[in-house]
Design a protein around this motif. Structure first.
Motif, PDB file in Angstrom:
ATOM      1  N   LEU A 174       0.770  -1.089   0.132  1.00  0.00           N
ATOM      2  CA  LEU A 174       0.045   0.018  -0.117  1.00  0.00           C
ATOM      3  C   LEU A 174       0.821   1.230  -0.008  1.00  0.00           C
ATOM      4  O   LEU A 174       0.627   2.206  -0.686  1.00  0.00           O
ATOM      5  CB  LEU A 174      -1.028  -0.009   1.251  1.00  0.00           C
ATOM      6  N   LEU A 175       2.046   1.195   0.714  1.00  0.00           N
ATOM      7  CA  LEU A 175       2.879   2.384   0.818  1.00  0.00           C
ATOM      8  C   LEU A 175       3.488   2.618  -0.305  1.00  0.00           C
ATOM      9  O   LEU A 175       3.725   3.695  -0.952  1.00  0.00           O
ATOM     10  CB  LEU A 175       3.999   2.277   2.045  1.00  0.00           C
ATOM     11  N   ASP A 176       4.154   1.540  -1.310  1.00  0.00           N
ATOM     12  CA  ASP A 176       4.649   1.516  -2.466  1.00  0.00           C
ATOM     13  C   ASP A 176       3.731   2.372  -3.575  1.00  0.00           C
ATOM     14  O   ASP A 176       3.849   3.059  -4.211  1.00  0.00           O
ATOM     15  CB  ASP A 176       4.862   0.322  -2.972  1.00  0.00           C
ATOM     16  N   THR A 177       2.305   1.690  -3.354  1.00  0.00           N
ATOM     17  CA  THR A 177       1.296   2.225  -4.374  1.00  0.00           C
ATOM     18  C   THR A 177       1.164   3.704  -3.944  1.00  0.00           C
ATOM     19  O   THR A 177       1.118   4.582  -5.036  1.00  0.00           O
ATOM     20  CB  THR A 177       0.073   1.600  -4.075  1.00  0.00           C
ATOM     21  N   ARG A 178       1.401   4.194  -2.783  1.00  0.00           N
ATOM     22  CA  ARG A 178       0.647   5.749  -2.544  1.00  0.00           C
ATOM     23  C   ARG A 178       2.044   6.659  -2.838  1.00  0.00           C
ATOM     24  O   ARG A 178       1.822   7.615  -3.824  1.00  0.00           O
ATOM     25  CB  ARG A 178       0.751   5.805  -1.016  1.00  0.00           C
ATOM     26  N   ARG A 179       3.238   5.972  -3.022  1.00  0.00           N
ATOM     27  CA  ARG A 179       4.570   6.843  -3.316  1.00  0.00           C
ATOM     28  C   ARG A 179       4.265   6.869  -4.894  1.00  0.00           C
ATOM     29  O   ARG A 179       4.942   7.762  -5.598  1.00  0.00           O
ATOM     30  CB  ARG A 179       5.662   6.056  -2.831  1.00  0.00           C
ATOM     31  N   LEU A 180       4.060   5.713  -5.721  1.00  0.00           N
ATOM     32  CA  LEU A 180       3.972   5.864  -6.968  1.00  0.00           C
ATOM     33  C   LEU A 180       2.796   6.715  -7.607  1.00  0.00           C
ATOM     34  O   LEU A 180       3.071   7.509  -8.426  1.00  0.00           O
ATOM     35  CB  LEU A 180       3.694   4.334  -7.441  1.00  0.00           C
ATOM     36  N   ILE A 181       1.711   6.515  -6.809  1.00  0.00           N
ATOM     37  CA  ILE A 181       0.788   7.304  -7.391  1.00  0.00           C
ATOM     38  C   ILE A 181       0.888   9.081  -6.979  1.00  0.00           C
ATOM     39  O   ILE A 181       0.866   9.963  -7.752  1.00  0.00           O
ATOM     40  CB  ILE A 181      -0.774   7.106  -6.795  1.00  0.00           C
ATOM     41  N   ASP A 182       1.324   9.471  -5.706  1.00  0.00           N
ATOM     42  CA  ASP A 182       1.669  10.583  -5.335  1.00  0.00           C
ATOM     43  C   ASP A 182       2.813  11.190  -5.977  1.00  0.00           C
ATOM     44  O   ASP A 182       2.854  12.574  -6.134  1.00  0.00           O
ATOM     45  CB  ASP A 182       1.655  10.669  -3.708  1.00  0.00           C
ATOM     46  N   PHE A 183       3.836  10.323  -5.942  1.00  0.00           N
ATOM     47  CA  PHE A 183       5.240  11.167  -6.309  1.00  0.00           C
ATOM     48  C   PHE A 183       5.598  10.662  -7.573  1.00  0.00           C
ATOM     49  O   PHE A 183       6.781  10.942  -7.940  1.00  0.00           O
ATOM     50  CB  PHE A 183       6.398  10.810  -5.143  1.00  0.00           C
ATOM     51  N   GLY A 184       5.136   9.687  -8.317  1.00  0.00           N
ATOM     52  CA  GLY A 184       5.590   8.867  -9.580  1.00  0.00           C
ATOM     53  C   GLY A 184       7.001   8.194  -8.996  1.00  0.00           C
ATOM     54  O   GLY A 184       7.634   7.600  -9.938  1.00  0.00           O
ATOM     55  N   GLU A 185       7.342   7.652  -7.803  1.00  0.00           N
ATOM     56  CA  GLU A 185       8.243   6.760  -7.549  1.00  0.00           C
ATOM     57  C   GLU A 185       8.087   5.317  -7.682  1.00  0.00           C
ATOM     58  O   GLU A 185       7.250   5.066  -6.681  1.00  0.00           O
ATOM     59  CB  GLU A 185       8.916   7.308  -6.290  1.00  0.00           C
ATOM     60  N   ALA A 186       8.711   4.658  -8.480  1.00  0.00           N
ATOM     61  CA  ALA A 186       8.404   3.366  -8.698  1.00  0.00           C
ATOM     62  C   ALA A 186       9.281   2.570  -7.728  1.00  0.00           C
ATOM     63  O   ALA A 186      10.497   2.873  -7.098  1.00  0.00           O
ATOM     64  CB  ALA A 186       8.871   2.642 -10.157  1.00  0.00           C
ATOM     65  N   ALA A 187       8.669   1.409  -7.030  1.00  0.00           N
ATOM     66  CA  ALA A 187       9.547   0.759  -5.968  1.00  0.00           C
ATOM     67  C   ALA A 187      10.497  -0.099  -6.436  1.00  0.00           C
ATOM     68  O   ALA A 187      10.322  -0.622  -7.527  1.00  0.00           O
ATOM     69  CB  ALA A 187       8.168  -0.214  -5.313  1.00  0.00           C
ATOM     70  N   GLU A 188      11.563  -0.203  -5.813  1.00  0.00           N
ATOM     71  CA  GLU A 188      12.767  -0.871  -6.251  1.00  0.00           C
ATOM     72  C   GLU A 188      12.415  -2.682  -6.037  1.00  0.00           C
ATOM     73  O   GLU A 188      11.745  -2.827  -5.125  1.00  0.00           O
ATOM     74  CB  GLU A 188      14.012  -0.626  -5.277  1.00  0.00           C
ATOM     75  N   GLY A 189      12.863  -3.363  -6.891  1.00  0.00           N
ATOM     76  CA  GLY A 189      12.764  -4.986  -6.930  1.00  0.00           C
ATOM     77  C   GLY A 189      11.477  -5.327  -7.364  1.00  0.00           C
ATOM     78  O   GLY A 189      11.154  -6.436  -7.159  1.00  0.00           O
ATOM     79  N   HIS A 190      10.627  -4.358  -7.940  1.00  0.00           N
ATOM     80  CA  HIS A 190       9.422  -4.938  -8.713  1.00  0.00           C
ATOM     81  C   HIS A 190       9.367  -4.620 -10.228  1.00  0.00           C
ATOM     82  O   HIS A 190      10.317  -3.882 -10.587  1.00  0.00           O
ATOM     83  CB  HIS A 190       8.286  -4.098  -8.111  1.00  0.00           C
ATOM     84  N   ALA A 191       8.850  -5.582 -10.759  1.00  0.00           N
ATOM     85  CA  ALA A 191       8.727  -5.395 -12.371  1.00  0.00           C
ATOM     86  C   ALA A 191       8.142  -4.164 -12.844  1.00  0.00           C
ATOM     87  O   ALA A 191       7.117  -3.665 -11.990  1.00  0.00           O
ATOM     88  CB  ALA A 191       8.013  -6.764 -12.828  1.00  0.00           C
ATOM     89  N   GLN A 192       8.638  -3.694 -13.733  1.00  0.00           N
ATOM     90  CA  GLN A 192       7.893  -2.468 -14.327  1.00  0.00           C
ATOM     91  C   GLN A 192       6.582  -2.610 -14.753  1.00  0.00           C
ATOM     92  O   GLN A 192       5.659  -1.707 -14.716  1.00  0.00           O
ATOM     93  CB  GLN A 192       8.704  -1.986 -15.701  1.00  0.00           C
TER      94      GLN A 192
END
Length: 457
Positions: A174-192
């Protein structure tokens, strides 16, 4: 050395036990198994499951009852401990938890769609629809379509994008998702691909909310919804937003979807016309959750389209959205298998009812934390936004802005509300700063130019 017992056979037994919340007798287990097992063999396997603590037993001899243990793995106890199931839903779960080879191969049955009559046939009972209506009303009265969704859109983007992606196996937190949506930051270690899936959900949700007064169960909405959700995820880019021309299969299922493009198109149009004719928003939502995945009208991404399309009537009616919060992925998948293989909606209905109650509670809490919106501002939200945008983009100084406000208000606002409207608009202008001007769809350069005119040095 004893031959190991095949795991699918053990899973079939535990699934049979799961269908009896008060414990299952050996006879009940025998009757629930699709592939018969000799009584002595079944007794041996039950002992093995008890020894492995995958089952527990109460009573002795003929009074013996087998139960899932209190610490059973999540997938085994989801129906009992998370989502309460009806007897019919439990029976459907027992069937689809059997090994694939024990379940009957089936094809698409058009009679399942043809037999539904809007506002005469119902998947949800009158009591269930009334219960959901009581849960879903957030108190937005006589407001334009989508008003409530627009109020909570920032939270809805995170909740629905994350939960819908999670149900597809996406491993973002959920935190990864929030950072991606709010700041455009993709989580490390995850597929594009996972980031693309979540961002596609964001675009699709924004489309539904921003176009609330235009969306519906029609080709424009559903095809564009698919295009947004499938963007950059399909092997054939031309298949984005287009009905299926290829043969598809369902992993882990005995169901064979339609293969003829012309029939797919006919059924798709019938599905949309039927959904559009349904008057109750909750019946509409559940109908599309059942029938759209069953048809499999697209090359892929069908379930995602159905989950977001289920929110169309809720958004339009200013009801709490369905965000699929905490829905167990395994249970949701098996509920769809029951629809595919038996046209049995009972398990999916159990999931839908529980999921909506959970979502409604979530957004009731969100609304409480936000406080009640000003009804006057809500009523005049659109003209206020347009006037503010005009003042900022022109840009206008204080004198010009006042003259513009008076002129536009005289044309658009009821006489008894004009003075208050001007006061609200002027208060908004005086309160503008670097952190809040974007809500009027104004670029930073435009805001800077306006501020130079508004506050000349």
């Amino acid at each position: 050395m004893a031959r190991p017992i095949p795991e699918p056979e053990l899973e079939a037994i535990t699934a049979a036990v799961a269908g009896h919340t008060d414990g299952a007798s050996i006879t009940q287990i025998e009757e629930a198994l699709a592939v018969p097992i000799a009584r002595r063999t079944l007794q041996y396997r039950l002992r093995a499951l008890v020894d492995a603590r995958r089952l527990r037993v109460t009573g002795e001899n003929r009074a013996a009852r087998y139960h899932l243990p209190s610490n059973a793995p999540q997938g085994q106890k989801a129906q009992a401990d998370i989502v309460p199931l009806s007897e019919e839903g439990q029976a459907a779960l027992v069937y689809v938890r059997q090994p694939v080879e024990a379940r009957r191969p089936v094809g698409y049955d058009r009679a399942f769609l043809d037999g539904y009559r809007p506002n005469t046939s119902f998947y949800l009972t009158a009591a269930e629809r009334a219960h959901l209506a009581g849960l879903g009303k957030p108190g937005v009265v006589a407001a334009p379509a989508g008003t409530y969704a627009k109020q909570i859109v920032s939270r809805l983007l995170i909740d629905l994008a994350w939960n819908s992606s999670r149900l597809e196996g996406n491993t973002y937190s959920l935190l990864d998702t929030r950072r991606l949506i709010d700041f455009g930051e993709a989580a490390e270690g995850h597929a594009q691909r996972e980031a693309q899936m979540i961002l596609n959900h964001k675009d699709a949700i924004e489309f539904l909310v921003a176009s609330a007064d235009e969306i519906g169960f029609n080709r424009y909405t559903i095809l564009n919804l698919h295009a947004l959700l499938a963007n950059n995820l399909l092997a054939d880019p031309a298949a984005v937003g287009r009905l299926r021309h290829i043969i598809v299969g369902i992993d882990g299922s005995t169901f064979h979807p339609l293969e003829i493009p012309g029939l797919i198109e006919d059924c798709f149009d019938e599905l949309l016309a039927t959904a559009a004719a349904i008057e109750d928003p909750f019946e509409q939502a559940f109908f599309v959750m059942v029938q759209l995945p069953y048809l499999q009208p697209f090359d892929d991404v069908n379930k995602r389209v159905s989950r977001l399309a289920a929110n169309i009537p809720l958004v339009r009616a200013n009801l709490a959205p369905l965000a699929f919060t905490d829905v167990p992925g395994d249970l949701y998948t098996r509920a769809l298998l029951a629809v595919y293989e038996s046209n049995d909606i009972t398990l999916l209905r159990d999931v839908f009812l529980w999921a909506y109650e959970r979502s409604a509670q979530r957004y009731a809490a969100v609304r409480q934390s936000m406080g009640e919106p000003d009804p006057f501002r809500l009523r005049y939200r659109e003209p206020l936004r347009d006037i503010m945008r005009d003042v900022l983009r022109t840009p206008m100084n204080r004198k010009a802005a006042r003259a513009h406000l008076v002129a536009v208000t005289a044309e658009l606002i009821r006489a008894e509300d004009r003075e208050q409207f001007i006061e609200v608009a002027e208060t908004e202008l005086l309160g503008l700063h670097d952190g809040n001007f974007a809500r009027y769809q104004v670029r930073p350069s435009e805001f800077a130019a306006w501020r130079a005119v508004w506050n000349p040095s």
